[in-house]
Design a protein around this motif. Structure first.
Motif, PDB file in Angstrom:
ATOM      1  N   ALA A  34       0.822  -1.211   0.000  1.00  0.00           N
ATOM      2  CA  ALA A  34       0.000   0.000   0.000  1.00  0.00           C
ATOM      3  C   ALA A  34       0.859   1.265   0.000  1.00  0.00           C
ATOM      4  N   GLU A  35       1.914   1.264   0.791  1.00  0.00           N
ATOM      5  CA  GLU A  35       2.781   2.443   0.868  1.00  0.00           C
ATOM      6  C   GLU A  35       3.516   2.681  -0.457  1.00  0.00           C
ATOM      7  N   ILE A  36       4.016   1.616  -1.060  1.00  0.00           N
ATOM      8  CA  ILE A  36       4.715   1.760  -2.345  1.00  0.00           C
ATOM      9  C   ILE A  36       3.732   2.168  -3.433  1.00  0.00           C
ATOM     10  N   ALA A  37       2.529   1.611  -3.403  1.00  0.00           N
ATOM     11  CA  ALA A  37       1.520   1.985  -4.400  1.00  0.00           C
ATOM     12  C   ALA A  37       1.131   3.452  -4.257  1.00  0.00           C
ATOM     13  N   LYS A  38       1.026   3.912  -3.025  1.00  0.00           N
ATOM     14  CA  LYS A  38       0.650   5.307  -2.791  1.00  0.00           C
ATOM     15  C   LYS A  38       1.751   6.269  -3.245  1.00  0.00           C
ATOM     16  N   ARG A  39       2.991   5.925  -2.979  1.00  0.00           N
ATOM     17  CA  ARG A  39       4.108   6.825  -3.294  1.00  0.00           C
ATOM     18  C   ARG A  39       4.584   6.700  -4.740  1.00  0.00           C
ATOM     19  N   TRP A  40       4.676   5.471  -5.235  1.00  0.00           N
ATOM     20  CA  TRP A  40       5.304   5.225  -6.538  1.00  0.00           C
ATOM     21  C   TRP A  40       4.322   4.751  -7.606  1.00  0.00           C
ATOM     22  N   GLN A  41       3.072   4.526  -7.265  1.00  0.00           N
ATOM     23  CA  GLN A  41       2.057   4.010  -8.190  1.00  0.00           C
ATOM     24  C   GLN A  41       2.466   2.652  -8.790  1.00  0.00           C
ATOM     25  N   ARG A  42       3.096   1.833  -7.977  1.00  0.00           N
ATOM     26  CA  ARG A  42       3.478   0.472  -8.367  1.00  0.00           C
ATOM     27  C   ARG A  42       2.581  -0.478  -7.593  1.00  0.00           C
ATOM     28  N   GLN A  43       1.611  -1.085  -8.259  1.00  0.00           N
ATOM     29  CA  GLN A  43       0.567  -1.841  -7.578  1.00  0.00           C
ATOM     30  C   GLN A  43       0.973  -3.241  -7.144  1.00  0.00           C
ATOM     31  N   THR A  44       1.884  -3.871  -7.852  1.00  0.00           N
ATOM     32  CA  THR A  44       2.256  -5.247  -7.533  1.00  0.00           C
ATOM     33  C   THR A  44       3.758  -5.358  -7.312  1.00  0.00           C
ATOM     34  N   PRO A  45       4.181  -6.314  -6.507  1.00  0.00           N
ATOM     35  CA  PRO A  45       5.623  -6.500  -6.281  1.00  0.00           C
ATOM     36  C   PRO A  45       6.404  -6.802  -7.557  1.00  0.00           C
ATOM     37  N   TRP A  46       5.748  -7.340  -8.566  1.00  0.00           N
ATOM     38  CA  TRP A  46       6.451  -7.644  -9.818  1.00  0.00           C
ATOM     39  C   TRP A  46       6.974  -6.390 -10.493  1.00  0.00           C
ATOM     40  N   THR A  47       6.392  -5.246 -10.185  1.00  0.00           N
ATOM     41  CA  THR A  47       6.823  -3.991 -10.810  1.00  0.00           C
ATOM     42  C   THR A  47       7.778  -3.192  -9.932  1.00  0.00           C
ATOM     43  N   TRP A  48       8.030  -3.668  -8.718  1.00  0.00           N
ATOM     44  CA  TRP A  48       8.902  -2.944  -7.802  1.00  0.00           C
ATOM     45  C   TRP A  48      10.358  -3.051  -8.217  1.00  0.00           C
ATOM     46  N   GLN A  49      11.098  -2.003  -7.894  1.00  0.00           N
ATOM     47  CA  GLN A  49      12.544  -2.022  -8.006  1.00  0.00           C
ATOM     48  C   GLN A  49      13.100  -1.971  -6.589  1.00  0.00           C
ATOM     49  N   ARG A  50      14.389  -2.238  -6.469  1.00  0.00           N
ATOM     50  CA  ARG A  50      15.006  -2.236  -5.149  1.00  0.00           C
ATOM     51  C   ARG A  50      14.820  -0.894  -4.449  1.00  0.00           C
ATOM     52  N   LYS A  51      14.892   0.196  -5.214  1.00  0.00           N
ATOM     53  CA  LYS A  51      14.778   1.527  -4.619  1.00  0.00           C
ATOM     54  C   LYS A  51      13.426   1.743  -3.942  1.00  0.00           C
ATOM     55  N   HIS A  52      12.374   1.098  -4.446  1.00  0.00           N
ATOM     56  CA  HIS A  52      11.065   1.258  -3.834  1.00  0.00           C
ATOM     57  C   HIS A  52      11.026   0.622  -2.448  1.00  0.00           C
ATOM     58  N   VAL A  53      11.579  -0.557  -2.335  1.00  0.00           N
ATOM     59  CA  VAL A  53      11.595  -1.260  -1.050  1.00  0.00           C
ATOM     60  C   VAL A  53      12.555  -0.566  -0.090  1.00  0.00           C
ATOM     61  N   ALA A  54      13.694  -0.129  -0.593  1.00  0.00           N
ATOM     62  CA  ALA A  54      14.650   0.598   0.245  1.00  0.00           C
ATOM     63  C   ALA A  54      14.017   1.885   0.767  1.00  0.00           C
ATOM     64  N   TRP A  55      13.262   2.581  -0.080  1.00  0.00           N
ATOM     65  CA  TRP A  55      12.565   3.791   0.356  1.00  0.00           C
ATOM     66  C   TRP A  55      11.621   3.474   1.509  1.00  0.00           C
ATOM     67  N   PHE A  56      10.861   2.395   1.365  1.00  0.00           N
ATOM     68  CA  PHE A  56       9.928   2.029   2.438  1.00  0.00           C
ATOM     69  C   PHE A  56      10.672   1.785   3.744  1.00  0.00           C
ATOM     70  N   LEU A  57      11.729   0.989   3.686  1.00  0.00           N
ATOM     71  CA  LEU A  57      12.461   0.651   4.911  1.00  0.00           C
ATOM     72  C   LEU A  57      13.142   1.871   5.528  1.00  0.00           C
ATOM     73  N   GLU A  58      13.682   2.751   4.700  1.00  0.00           N
ATOM     74  CA  GLU A  58      14.419   3.906   5.215  1.00  0.00           C
ATOM     75  C   GLU A  58      13.501   5.038   5.672  1.00  0.00           C
ATOM     76  N   ASN A  59      12.431   5.288   4.942  1.00  0.00           N
ATOM     77  CA  ASN A  59      11.601   6.446   5.235  1.00  0.00           C
ATOM     78  C   ASN A  59      10.353   6.132   6.041  1.00  0.00           C
ATOM     79  N   ARG A  60       9.682   5.068   5.716  1.00  0.00           N
ATOM     80  CA  ARG A  60       8.435   4.749   6.412  1.00  0.00           C
ATOM     81  C   ARG A  60       8.675   4.010   7.731  1.00  0.00           C
ATOM     82  N   MET A  61       9.817   3.370   7.873  1.00  0.00           N
ATOM     83  CA  MET A  61      10.108   2.613   9.087  1.00  0.00           C
ATOM     84  C   MET A  61      11.092   3.332  10.013  1.00  0.00           C
ATOM     85  N   SER A  62      11.535   4.522   9.638  1.00  0.00           N
ATOM     86  CA  SER A  62      12.570   5.206  10.417  1.00  0.00           C
ATOM     87  C   SER A  62      12.115   5.574  11.827  1.00  0.00           C
ATOM     88  N   HIS A  63      10.847   5.820  12.029  1.00  0.00           N
ATOM     89  CA  HIS A  63      10.350   6.210  13.347  1.00  0.00           C
ATOM     90  C   HIS A  63       9.855   5.024  14.172  1.00  0.00           C
TER      91      HIS A  63
END
Length: 90
Positions: A34-63
């Protein structure tokens, strides 16, 4: 009309452990999706790149607590395994 993506079906092939553990991975996978879809408009994991997952871990999980981040990294490892990618996250 296409069907909505089902994270539970996607992860079914790689999930192991107790029922609670499997449900946690599915729940966290849906949150990641949901977070990646909201930020990057990538609906399925098949379309994700490493940067999308890294963004989630670094920015959405930092707090979040260290323990929570650890469990999300485990879920990301499951997603990476299912995608047959060689992404690594610390």
């Amino acid at each position: 009309m296409s069907k909505p993506f089902d994270m539970e079906v996607f992860l079914a092939g790689v999930l192991t452990g107790s029922h609670v553990t499997r449900q946690r991975h599915v729940r966290q996978g849906k949150i990641i999706q949901a977070e990646i879809a909201k930020r990057w408009q990538r609906q399925t994991p098949w379309t994700w790149q490493r940067k999308h997952v890294a963004w989630f871990l670094e920015n959405r999980m930092s707090h979040r607590s260290e323990a929570t981040r650890y469990y999300y990294v485990l879920t990301v490892r499951m997603l990476t395994l299912r995608l047959a990618r060689s992404w690594t996250f610390i």
